[in-house]
Design a protein around this motif. Structure first.
Motif, PDB file in Angstrom:
ATOM      1  N   TYR A 163       0.843  -1.191   0.000  1.00  0.00           N
ATOM      2  CA  TYR A 163       0.000   0.000   0.000  1.00  0.00           C
ATOM      3  C   TYR A 163       0.879   1.240   0.000  1.00  0.00           C
ATOM      4  N   GLU A 164       0.371   2.283  -0.627  1.00  0.00           N
ATOM      5  CA  GLU A 164       1.048   3.575  -0.620  1.00  0.00           C
ATOM      6  C   GLU A 164       0.977   4.161   0.793  1.00  0.00           C
ATOM      7  N   PRO A 165       1.912   5.054   1.141  1.00  0.00           N
ATOM      8  CA  PRO A 165       1.888   5.661   2.483  1.00  0.00           C
ATOM      9  C   PRO A 165       0.592   6.405   2.807  1.00  0.00           C
ATOM     10  N   TRP A 166      -0.045   6.998   1.812  1.00  0.00           N
ATOM     11  CA  TRP A 166      -1.273   7.746   2.094  1.00  0.00           C
ATOM     12  C   TRP A 166      -2.380   6.830   2.598  1.00  0.00           C
ATOM     13  N   VAL A 167      -2.373   5.577   2.204  1.00  0.00           N
ATOM     14  CA  VAL A 167      -3.386   4.639   2.682  1.00  0.00           C
ATOM     15  C   VAL A 167      -3.215   4.418   4.176  1.00  0.00           C
TER      16      VAL A 167
END
Length: 79
Positions: free
Chosen positions: A47-51
């Motif tokens: 997952y991307e950090p924003w998730v």
């Protein structure tokens, strides 16, 4: 500190404590559920950090806003 100011500060802190406790408990529950989510996700998924940030940022803003609101106006209706 003037007696009325001291009482106002004391009332604000007293009104904020239950909501701070609720917030801490809820964050603990969120961390436990998120930990289960991360442990059980498929190994090839990333997952991307924003998730990861969005899981805690959105409810955190709501919790802190509610605590602030209760600290500022919560004690006025109890007199």
């Amino acid at each position: 500190m003037a007696p009325s100011l001291r009482r106002s500060v004391t009332d604000a802190v007293r009104n904020a404590v239950p909501f701070l406790v609720i917030t801490v408990v809820w964050v603990g529950i969120m961390l436990a559920l998120y930990g289960v989510f991360l442990v059980t996700k498929p190994s090839g998924v990333t997952y991307e950090p924003w998730v990861h940030v969005s899981v805690f940022a959105v409810p955190g803003v709501g919790f802190l806003g509610h605590v602030l609101q209760q600290a500022l106006v919560g004690g006025r209706g109890s007199r």
